[in-house]
Design a protein around this motif. Structure first.
Motif, mmCIF file in Angstrom:
data_model
loop_
_atom_site.group_PDB
_atom_site.id
_atom_site.type_symbol
_atom_site.label_atom_id
_atom_site.label_comp_id
_atom_site.label_asym_id
_atom_site.label_seq_id
_atom_site.Cartn_x
_atom_site.Cartn_y
_atom_site.Cartn_z
ATOM 1 N N LEU A 101 0.848 -1.189 0.000
ATOM 2 C CA LEU A 101 0.000 0.000 0.000
ATOM 3 C C LEU A 101 0.887 1.244 0.000
ATOM 4 N N PRO A 102 0.460 2.299 -0.708
ATOM 5 C CA PRO A 102 1.223 3.548 -0.635
ATOM 6 C C PRO A 102 0.899 4.299 0.656
ATOM 7 N N ALA A 103 1.885 4.936 1.254
ATOM 8 C CA ALA A 103 1.645 5.766 2.437
ATOM 9 C C ALA A 103 2.848 6.669 2.636
ATOM 10 N N VAL A 104 2.616 7.828 3.241
ATOM 11 C CA VAL A 104 3.715 8.743 3.544
ATOM 12 C C VAL A 104 3.810 8.910 5.060
ATOM 13 N N ILE A 105 5.016 8.738 5.579
ATOM 14 C CA ILE A 105 5.271 8.824 7.014
ATOM 15 C C ILE A 105 6.355 9.882 7.234
ATOM 16 N N VAL A 106 6.053 10.873 8.063
ATOM 17 C CA VAL A 106 7.016 11.944 8.329
ATOM 18 C C VAL A 106 7.633 11.736 9.705
ATOM 19 N N ASN A 107 8.966 11.719 9.758
ATOM 20 C CA ASN A 107 9.677 11.617 11.031
ATOM 21 C C ASN A 107 10.479 12.896 11.263
ATOM 22 N N VAL A 108 10.016 13.712 12.207
ATOM 23 C CA VAL A 108 10.759 14.921 12.599
ATOM 24 C C VAL A 108 11.669 14.483 13.754
ATOM 25 N N MET A 109 12.889 14.064 13.383
ATOM 26 C CA MET A 109 13.758 13.347 14.333
ATOM 27 C C MET A 109 14.181 14.190 15.539
ATOM 28 N N ARG A 110 14.262 13.511 16.688
ATOM 29 C CA ARG A 110 14.766 14.117 17.916
ATOM 30 C C ARG A 110 15.795 13.174 18.544
ATOM 31 N N GLY A 111 16.443 13.636 19.589
ATOM 32 C CA GLY A 111 17.515 12.853 20.201
ATOM 33 C C GLY A 111 17.021 11.572 20.861
ATOM 34 N N GLY A 112 17.771 10.510 20.723
ATOM 35 C CA GLY A 112 17.484 9.225 21.347
ATOM 36 C C GLY A 112 18.771 8.624 21.855
ATOM 37 N N PRO A 113 18.790 7.365 22.312
ATOM 38 C CA PRO A 113 17.644 6.435 22.353
ATOM 39 C C PRO A 113 16.692 6.728 23.515
ATOM 40 N N GLY A 114 15.629 5.936 23.563
ATOM 41 C CA GLY A 114 14.631 6.089 24.619
ATOM 42 C C GLY A 114 13.855 7.385 24.468
ATOM 43 N N LEU A 115 13.476 7.973 25.569
ATOM 44 C CA LEU A 115 12.742 9.238 25.497
ATOM 45 C C LEU A 115 13.671 10.362 25.031
ATOM 46 N N GLY A 116 14.987 10.140 25.248
ATOM 47 C CA GLY A 116 16.013 11.042 24.696
ATOM 48 C C GLY A 116 15.796 12.483 25.089
ATOM 49 N N ASN A 117 15.670 13.342 24.078
ATOM 50 C CA ASN A 117 15.319 14.742 24.326
ATOM 51 C C ASN A 117 14.584 15.263 23.104
ATOM 52 N N ILE A 118 14.329 16.567 23.082
ATOM 53 C CA ILE A 118 13.555 17.114 21.956
ATOM 54 C C ILE A 118 14.432 17.942 21.022
ATOM 55 N N TRP A 119 15.752 17.761 21.129
ATOM 56 C CA TRP A 119 16.677 18.470 20.253
ATOM 57 C C TRP A 119 16.787 17.758 18.908
ATOM 58 N N PRO A 120 17.182 18.514 17.857
ATOM 59 C CA PRO A 120 17.288 17.880 16.534
ATOM 60 C C PRO A 120 18.350 16.785 16.502
ATOM 61 N N SER A 121 18.093 15.751 15.719
ATOM 62 C CA SER A 121 19.009 14.610 15.633
ATOM 63 C C SER A 121 18.853 13.949 14.269
ATOM 64 N N GLN A 122 19.846 13.144 13.904
ATOM 65 C CA GLN A 122 19.747 12.356 12.664
ATOM 66 C C GLN A 122 20.009 10.880 12.968
ATOM 67 N N ALA A 123 19.617 10.466 14.157
ATOM 68 C CA ALA A 123 19.975 9.117 14.619
ATOM 69 C C ALA A 123 18.971 8.044 14.219
ATOM 70 N N ASP A 124 17.955 8.416 13.411
ATOM 71 C CA ASP A 124 16.979 7.405 12.970
ATOM 72 C C ASP A 124 17.239 6.974 11.526
ATOM 73 N N TYR A 125 18.438 7.263 11.028
ATOM 74 C CA TYR A 125 18.783 6.929 9.635
ATOM 75 C C TYR A 125 18.702 5.425 9.388
ATOM 76 N N PHE A 126 19.302 4.643 10.308
ATOM 77 C CA PHE A 126 19.248 3.180 10.148
ATOM 78 C C PHE A 126 17.800 2.704 10.102
ATOM 79 N N GLN A 127 17.018 3.183 11.079
ATOM 80 C CA GLN A 127 15.619 2.745 11.181
ATOM 81 C C GLN A 127 14.860 3.026 9.885
ATOM 82 N N ALA A 128 15.095 4.205 9.309
ATOM 83 C CA ALA A 128 14.362 4.592 8.102
ATOM 84 C C ALA A 128 14.852 3.837 6.870
ATOM 85 N N THR A 129 16.183 3.723 6.715
ATOM 86 C CA THR A 129 16.716 3.204 5.449
ATOM 87 C C THR A 129 16.831 1.684 5.424
#
Lengths: 355, 242
Positions: A101-129
């Protein structure tokens, strides 16, 4: 929906929402999480005016499964969240990939792992790709680096998702989501290609029933479906690579960065060129498919180049760069973790050591 | 001559995968008969669960969607919202609707989604091998309650239908059973009412069907029907709840 062709000052999150509405998004379900809240609020305020359906879901799980249902009916559907919420959606994304099925999912990445923080991050690259959920699947991953691009990547994401019947992920981050820039509205008509699939659920008069499913219990059936998916992914890898290059022809050091990080690298590249230093920028726009063709051209070039990958992570895209370079050139890395961002001074120091 | 009984148009002529004495086949047929009688086959969309009825779409001859475990009402909510002229129902077991999917159940009900829910309560997880369900009776032996369900640590049978009664968005709740022909007729009437409510735009309707699982109750089909009547219905009394 904004109807006039004009420049509008908006946040990256709002630009994504407006881009989605103009791309013909007919369904949005989401759940509040920082730093993507402007997106869900924009959808709540504007999607219904364009004939779309907005639902504030009871959870991230419900939201992604609502997207499954709407998409199964042939309606352009999307959800958005930030890192922890995107982790919750992974089962649903796997089902969407499995059911084609087609679908669009937007991830506005924040710091992790866990609850992490709300600062910008690029640590979800593995998860996405790499898929993110269970099973052998991929998602198309687009990485905008300006607010204008946030707006423009949405029709592209919906078109690619529809064309290949699979999830497309927008990988943004807290910085890009929150910053405001003027956005040039290109059109007030739907921007994505028309979408009236034969497989959609709905009125079944005059046809045999359609079933949206990812379940294949009979021996051999699931392997056949998987082989079909892999064939599709090969086509995408060959045809859909996108990147932006700057000063690549004579660059001795090629800086590799995407999204927010690429904005900073871009201005540093200009600055160093002004000083006569031969640096260039290769900015992947599609993180999957990774733009390997661009790297191949550079690796085959006569001039010996060095690569410096700069990320707001411990080095995730770095692995893709190393895979394509495969030992033919030196690949350096500079990264900050947990919501941190490398400073201009730090980056220039690293570049200078390579020149 | 008038034909008064035939194979439902909405039920495919396929071999069953269900165990002898299982209630799912009856429930599938009742839904098919109701869909035929209401003339809605071409605009009906069923949402199948995860559990023994995961391939319900192999039996029904109308459009269907799968749903991840517990998420049938999220999928159904979106389908109904984007295609309001279709008739959308979910078919869910006790684990799907009242354990992993409790959140979706309560919130779809609370939003007053105009949907029909067919809830199969057989007090056990069937597909995974007979483990404790939220509706398992106190003292009932399952794969994960080898000494019988104990209140201390495992709690009481969850009465989700009674819980939903307090929500203003819920328009119709009825508990029925498949343990005798008379009760099966009442079950069909309740299913029909739940579909009619949706056609008339009345809102969230749920029919809880007490259904036999001889395999994981460790009984013969006949014994399991008696067990429903004599034991299970004391915990889950039949009739209109709302």
């Amino acid at each position: 929906m904004i109807n006039n062709l004009k420049r509008v000052l908006m946040t990256g999150n709002e630009a994504i929402a407006e881009g989605a509405i103009q791309a013909g998004c007919g369904f949005y379900a989401g759940y509040p999480i920082t730093p993507q809240n402007e997106l869900i609020a924009y959808m709540a305020a504007h999607l219904a005016d364009s004939g779309g359906v907005f639902i504030q879901a009871e959870s991230e799980l419900a939201a992604i499964n609502m997207v499954f249902g709407a998409s199964a009916c042939g309606v352009r559907a999307m959800t958005s969240s930030s890192s922890p919420g995107i982790s919750l959606k992974q089962e649903g994304i796997s089902y969407i990939a499995g059911a084609q099925l087609p679908a669009v999912i937007v991830n506005v990445m924040r710091g992790g792992p866990g609850l992490g923080n709300i600062w910008p991050s690029q640590a979800d690259y593995f998860q996405a790709t790499r898929g993110g959920g269970h099973g052998d699947y991929r998602s198309i991953v687009l990485a905008p680096s300006t607010v204008q691009e946030c707006y423009e990547c949405m029709p592209l994401a919906f078109s690619l998702a529809d064309q290949y019947r699979m999830p497309a992920i927008i990988l943004s981050d807290g910085m890009l989501g929150q910053m405001m820039e003027p956005v040039l509205m290109r059109s007030h008509k739907p921007l994505a290609i028309s979408h009236k699939p034969k497989w959609a659920l709905g009125n079944s008069k005059g046809r045999s029933p359609n079933v949206a499913k990812s379940f294949y219990l009979r021996e051999g059936d699931l392997e056949k479906v998987n082989l079909l998916l892999q064939k599709k992914y090969k086509t995408i890898e060959a045809k859909e690579q996108r990147y932006q290059g700057q000063y690549l022809d004579d660059a001795k050091v090629v800086l590799v960065a995407y999204g927010t990080m690429a904005r900073i690298i871009k201005s540093i590249t200009h600055k160093l060129r002004g000083q006569g230093k031969k640096v260039g920028l290769l900015r992947p726009i599609t993180l999957w498919p990774f733009p390997v063709q661009a790297f191949e051209r550079l690796a085959l070039g006569k001039m010996a180049k060095k690569f410096l990958v700069v990320e707001m992570s411990a080095g995730q895209m770095l692995e893709d760069v190393k895979l394509v370079i495969n030992g033919r050139s030196a690949v350096g890395f500079l990264g900050r973790l947990g919501g941190g961002m490398p400073s201009e001074e730090e980056i220039i120091k690293n570049i200078t050591s390579l020149l | 001559m008038k034909k008064i009984f035939s194979h439902p148009r909405s039920l495919r002529k396929v071999t069953t995968h269900y165990c002898p004495g299982c209630g799912h086949g009856i429930a599938h047929r009742l839904i098919s008969e109701v869909v035929d009688e209401l003339g809605i086959r071409e605009k009906t969309i069923g949402v199948a669960p995860v559990g023994c009825a995961v391939v319900a779409y192999d039996y029904w001859d109308f459009d269907c969607s799968e749903a991840a475990h517990g998420r049938a009402l999220a999928v159904a909510t979106a389908i109904k919202r984007v295609k309001p002229k279709t008739i959308v129902f979910t078919y869910q077991g006790d684990g799907d609707l009242a354990a992993i999917g409790t959140n979706e159940t309560i919130h779809a009900a609370n939003r007053g989604e105009n949907l029909t829910v067919i809830f199969i309560n057989n007090a056990v997880y069937g597909m995974t091998g007979g483990q404790m369900a939220p509706t398992t009776l106190v003292g009932q032996k399952t794969a994960t309650t080898p000494k019988g369900r104990e209140v201390k640590g495992q709690g009481y049978p969850l009465k989700i239908s009674e819980m939903l009664k307090v929500l203003p968005g819920v328009k119709y709740l009825e508990r029925v059973s498949l343990h005798s022909p008379q009760e099966i007729l009442k079950a069909k009437a309740a299913i029909k009412q739940a579909f009619l409510n949706q056609i008339q735009g009345k809102g969230f309707s749920l029919v809880e069907i007490i259904s036999p699982c001889p395999t994981y109750w460790g009984m013969s089909p006949r014994q399991s029907l008696n067990w429903i009547k004599e034991v299970m219905l004391k915990e889950f009394p039949l009739g209109r709840i709302k």
